[in-house]
Write a protein that holds these residues in place. Structure first.
Motif, PDB file in Angstrom:
ATOM      1  N   LYS A 179       0.831  -1.209   0.000  1.00 44.89           N
ATOM      2  CA  LYS A 179       0.000   0.000   0.000  1.00 44.89           C
ATOM      3  C   LYS A 179       0.864   1.256   0.000  1.00 44.89           C
ATOM      4  CE  LYS A 179      -4.127  -1.915   2.240  1.00 44.89           C
ATOM      5  NZ  LYS A 179      -4.982  -1.893   3.475  1.00 44.89           N
ATOM      6  N   VAL A 180       1.944   1.228   0.760  1.00 47.36           N
ATOM      7  CA  VAL A 180       2.853   2.369   0.805  1.00 47.36           C
ATOM      8  C   VAL A 180       3.509   2.590  -0.554  1.00 47.36           C
ATOM      9  CG1 VAL A 180       5.043   3.186   1.750  1.00 47.36           C
ATOM     10  CG2 VAL A 180       3.306   2.251   3.288  1.00 47.36           C
ATOM     11  N   LEU A 181       3.940   1.511  -1.189  1.00 49.15           N
ATOM     12  CA  LEU A 181       4.667   1.619  -2.446  1.00 49.15           C
ATOM     13  C   LEU A 181       3.760   1.918  -3.637  1.00 49.15           C
ATOM     14  CD1 LEU A 181       7.164  -1.372  -2.056  1.00 49.15           C
ATOM     15  CD2 LEU A 181       7.582   1.053  -1.621  1.00 49.15           C
TER      16      LEU A 181
ATOM     17  N   ALA B 156      12.023   8.626   2.239  1.00 43.12           N
ATOM     18  CA  ALA B 156      13.194   7.925   2.772  1.00 43.12           C
ATOM     19  C   ALA B 156      13.020   6.420   2.653  1.00 43.12           C
ATOM     20  CB  ALA B 156      13.428   8.328   4.220  1.00 43.12           C
ATOM     21  N   LEU B 157      11.803   5.938   2.910  1.00 40.25           N
ATOM     22  CA  LEU B 157      11.514   4.503   2.788  1.00 40.25           C
ATOM     23  C   LEU B 157      11.775   4.026   1.366  1.00 40.25           C
ATOM     24  CD1 LEU B 157       8.553   2.520   4.257  1.00 40.25           C
ATOM     25  CD2 LEU B 157       9.034   2.361   1.813  1.00 40.25           C
ATOM     26  N   HIS B 158      11.248   4.750   0.389  1.00 40.78           N
ATOM     27  CA  HIS B 158      11.457   4.383  -1.016  1.00 40.78           C
ATOM     28  C   HIS B 158      12.947   4.344  -1.347  1.00 40.78           C
ATOM     29  CE1 HIS B 158       7.430   4.507  -3.147  1.00 40.78           C
ATOM     30  NE2 HIS B 158       7.096   4.915  -1.931  1.00 40.78           N
ATOM     31  N   ASP B 159      13.664   5.347  -0.908  1.00 40.52           N
ATOM     32  CA  ASP B 159      15.088   5.468  -1.207  1.00 40.52           C
ATOM     33  C   ASP B 159      15.870   4.310  -0.598  1.00 40.52           C
ATOM     34  OD1 ASP B 159      17.652   6.273  -1.816  1.00 40.52           O
ATOM     35  OD2 ASP B 159      17.583   8.130  -0.637  1.00 40.52           O
ATOM     36  N   LEU B 160      15.652   4.048   0.684  1.00 43.45           N
ATOM     37  CA  LEU B 160      16.389   2.981   1.363  1.00 43.45           C
ATOM     38  C   LEU B 160      16.056   1.625   0.768  1.00 43.45           C
ATOM     39  CD1 LEU B 160      18.213   1.843   3.529  1.00 43.45           C
ATOM     40  CD2 LEU B 160      16.331   2.021   5.160  1.00 43.45           C
ATOM     41  N   LEU B 161      14.771   1.366   0.546  1.00 45.02           N
ATOM     42  CA  LEU B 161      14.384   0.065   0.016  1.00 45.02           C
ATOM     43  C   LEU B 161      14.975  -0.158  -1.377  1.00 45.02           C
ATOM     44  CD1 LEU B 161      12.774  -2.487   0.611  1.00 45.02           C
ATOM     45  CD2 LEU B 161      10.781  -1.406  -0.450  1.00 45.02           C
ATOM     46  N   GLU B 162      15.018   0.888  -2.182  1.00 45.50           N
ATOM     47  CA  GLU B 162      15.609   0.764  -3.516  1.00 45.50           C
ATOM     48  C   GLU B 162      17.085   0.382  -3.432  1.00 45.50           C
ATOM     49  OE1 GLU B 162      16.517   3.675  -7.329  1.00 45.50           O
ATOM     50  OE2 GLU B 162      14.704   4.027  -6.142  1.00 45.50           O
TER      51      GLU B 162
ATOM     52  N   SER C  17       8.620  13.242  10.772  1.00 47.46           N
ATOM     53  CA  SER C  17       9.881  13.844  11.194  1.00 47.46           C
ATOM     54  C   SER C  17      10.557  13.113  12.348  1.00 47.46           C
ATOM     55  CB  SER C  17       9.647  15.307  11.610  1.00 47.46           C
ATOM     56  OG  SER C  17       9.112  16.055  10.537  1.00 47.46           O
ATOM     57  N   LEU C  18       9.886  12.113  12.896  1.00 43.82           N
ATOM     58  CA  LEU C  18      10.429  11.447  14.080  1.00 43.82           C
ATOM     59  C   LEU C  18      10.507   9.927  13.976  1.00 43.82           C
ATOM     60  CD1 LEU C  18       8.524  13.472  16.846  1.00 43.82           C
ATOM     61  CD2 LEU C  18      10.888  13.817  16.086  1.00 43.82           C
ATOM     62  N   SER C  19       9.624   9.319  13.213  1.00 43.98           N
ATOM     63  CA  SER C  19       9.497   7.860  13.223  1.00 43.98           C
ATOM     64  C   SER C  19      10.663   7.160  12.546  1.00 43.98           C
ATOM     65  CB  SER C  19       8.187   7.445  12.547  1.00 43.98           C
ATOM     66  OG  SER C  19       7.067   7.834  13.314  1.00 43.98           O
ATOM     67  N   ASP C  20      10.830   5.888  12.918  1.00 44.46           N
ATOM     68  CA  ASP C  20      11.834   5.023  12.314  1.00 44.46           C
ATOM     69  C   ASP C  20      11.240   4.307  11.103  1.00 44.46           C
ATOM     70  OD1 ASP C  20      13.378   5.734  14.512  1.00 44.46           O
ATOM     71  OD2 ASP C  20      12.827   3.928  15.639  1.00 44.46           O
ATOM     72  N   LEU C  21      12.094   3.597  10.386  1.00 47.07           N
ATOM     73  CA  LEU C  21      11.657   2.728   9.296  1.00 47.07           C
ATOM     74  C   LEU C  21      11.756   1.286   9.776  1.00 47.07           C
ATOM     75  CD1 LEU C  21      13.390   4.449   6.243  1.00 47.07           C
ATOM     76  CD2 LEU C  21      10.964   4.502   6.839  1.00 47.07           C
ATOM     77  N   ASP C  22      10.607   0.659   9.977  1.00 44.39           N
ATOM     78  CA  ASP C  22      10.551  -0.697  10.516  1.00 44.39           C
ATOM     79  C   ASP C  22      10.136  -1.662   9.418  1.00 44.39           C
ATOM     80  OD1 ASP C  22      11.216   0.127  13.124  1.00 44.39           O
ATOM     81  OD2 ASP C  22       9.137   0.697  13.515  1.00 44.39           O
TER      82      ASP C  22
ATOM     83  N   SER D 243      19.273  10.173   5.463  1.00 43.88           N
ATOM     84  CA  SER D 243      18.327  10.428   4.375  1.00 43.88           C
ATOM     85  C   SER D 243      18.347  11.884   3.948  1.00 43.88           C
ATOM     86  CB  SER D 243      16.909  10.040   4.808  1.00 43.88           C
ATOM     87  OG  SER D 243      15.951  10.507   3.890  1.00 43.88           O
ATOM     88  N   GLU D 244      18.605  12.103   2.676  1.00 40.06           N
ATOM     89  CA  GLU D 244      18.564  13.457   2.127  1.00 40.06           C
ATOM     90  C   GLU D 244      17.138  13.989   2.134  1.00 40.06           C
ATOM     91  OE1 GLU D 244      19.694  15.747  -2.063  1.00 40.06           O
ATOM     92  OE2 GLU D 244      20.607  13.809  -1.586  1.00 40.06           O
ATOM     93  N   ASP D 245      16.177  13.121   1.854  1.00 44.20           N
ATOM     94  CA  ASP D 245      14.771  13.543   1.833  1.00 44.20           C
ATOM     95  C   ASP D 245      14.283  13.958   3.216  1.00 44.20           C
ATOM     96  OD1 ASP D 245      13.983  13.044  -0.975  1.00 44.20           O
ATOM     97  OD2 ASP D 245      14.449  10.957  -0.483  1.00 44.20           O
ATOM     98  N   ALA D 246      14.622  13.153   4.224  1.00 44.10           N
ATOM     99  CA  ALA D 246      14.155  13.444   5.578  1.00 44.10           C
ATOM    100  C   ALA D 246      14.969  14.531   6.250  1.00 44.10           C
ATOM    101  CB  ALA D 246      14.193  12.171   6.425  1.00 44.10           C
ATOM    102  N   GLY D 247      16.175  14.774   5.755  1.00 42.43           N
ATOM    103  CA  GLY D 247      17.036  15.776   6.366  1.00 42.43           C
ATOM    104  C   GLY D 247      17.512  15.371   7.744  1.00 42.43           C
TER     105      GLY D 247
END
Length: 361
Positions: free
Chosen positions: A117-119, A130-136, A163-168, A234-238
């Protein structure tokens, strides 16, 4: 439970799938050993109507709190004291444990579906970018596909803070876990945006450490070599985003060992040195290590201890085949039909923080 939903997921839930109940409690399906008609669970979140926390880390939701996260044994205490309907009689132990019966489930959320759903949509905030970038990056290095992964925690439930959550993440399947770890090891070495979370003791500077026989230094050493905990610049998340990749069994690897006629008896407390003879189920919960005991340092002198059976997150992926470990925990006798064998169990209960499992040398 809606009868129309029953056939879609009946007996098809596995570790880290999420169960929601009408009371506003979100449970994590815990492991792969479940009685018929129910799932053993760990309570993870609750709506403000049933639980409020003063812990600043517990609140979920950007503006008004949508849920509060349980820490330590808060969830278990809430269930046992106020929601006993969310307990299941676990026949091997002859006692009730936290669990949800199928008829009490109002919704199921699966991590693999959550990720799809996210993708499926264009990322509209910095965390999803950031999720898209890391997963790629991970897919490119590992050769795995999106279908080998899922998301859990606030990402799965939609109450993350950009701005605060992790990527799980979740990675499914024993072989995929191995490929992922190899890829992450390479990325930590070659990709300047990624590094191992446990490269230094800074990762645990604020950790409230309570284990008595397992030092923070030992913890960091073990966590580092697991490879599944990362910092992503992450460049996107700063910001530097914390990411983790939790192993979960593929469907074809799952074998529900629950047997209502099995009995598990507490024998005593044991401290021993053992060699790991099989670690194929070490990445999962429960983590199972086949062992050969080399020396019993304290506790009952018992022959033919077959395995270490651990529900403790810190002791997942803790040791590899051929390594010698120091283990301390509960000695149990397992009786299944005519088969009787002892095992060392690491789990929640008295003397929890005295338990240990660590590479000896």
């Amino acid at each position: 439970m809606n009868a129309g939903l029953r056939g879609a997921w009946l007996l098809k839930l596995r570790d880290r799938d999420a169960i929601l109940t009408e009371d506003g409690i979100i449970f994590r399906v815990y492991g792969y050993i479940h009685p018929s008609g129910a799932y053993m669970c760990d309570p993870e979140y609750a709506s403000p109507t049933v639980f409020r926390s003063t812990n600043p880390r517990a609140r979920r939701g950007e503006n008004e709190p949508l849920y509060y996260k349980f820490f330590a044994d808060e969830g278990m205490k809430l269930i046992l004291n106020k929601f006993p309907q969310y307990t299941v009689f676990y026949e091997p132990l002859q006692k009730s444990l936290v669990g949800v019966k199928e008829d009490d489930i109002t919704e199921v959320r699966k991590p693999e579906v959550g990720l799809q759903k996210v993708l499926a949509k264009e990322p509209d905030d910095v965390l999803l970018k950031a999720l898209h970038d890391l997963l790629e990056r991970v897919l490119s290095q590992s050769g795995l596909t999106e279908n080998d992964f899922g998301v859990f925690g606030s990402l799965l439930h939609g109450f993350y803070h950009p701005s605060l959550s992790d990527l799980d993440f979740i990675v499914y399947g024993r072989e995929n876990v191995s490929r992922l770890c190899e890829a992450l090891e390479t990325l930590y070495r070659e990709d300047p945006s990624l590094r191992n979370e446990f490269d230094s003791m800074k990762a645990v500077e604020s950790k409230d450490w309570k284990f008595l026989n397992y030092s923070l230094e030992e913890y960091v050493w073990h966590q580092k070599r697991k490879m599944i905990y990362a910092y992503f610049d992450s460049e996107d998340a700063g910001r530097v985003v914390k990411a983790e990749f939790e192993p979960v069994m593929d469907w074809k690897e799952i074998r529900n060992e629950y047997n209502p006629s099995t009995r598990i008896f507490h024998v005593g407390w044991i401290k021993a040195v053992a060699e790991v003879t099989d670690d194929k189920n070490a990445p999962f919960i429960p983590s199972i290590y086949q062992i050969e005991v080399k020396d019993i340092l304290d506790g009952p002198e018992v022959d033919d201890i077959k395995r270490i059976f651990s529900y403790v997150e810190e002791f997942r992926m803790q040791a590899k085949q051929g390594e010698r470990v120091l283990v301390e925990g509960n000695l149990e006798k397992v009786v299944t039909g005519t088969d009787v064998f002892p095992q060392i169990t690491l789990s929640y209960g008295p003397r929890y923080y005295e338990q240990t499992l660590k590479v000896k040398d």
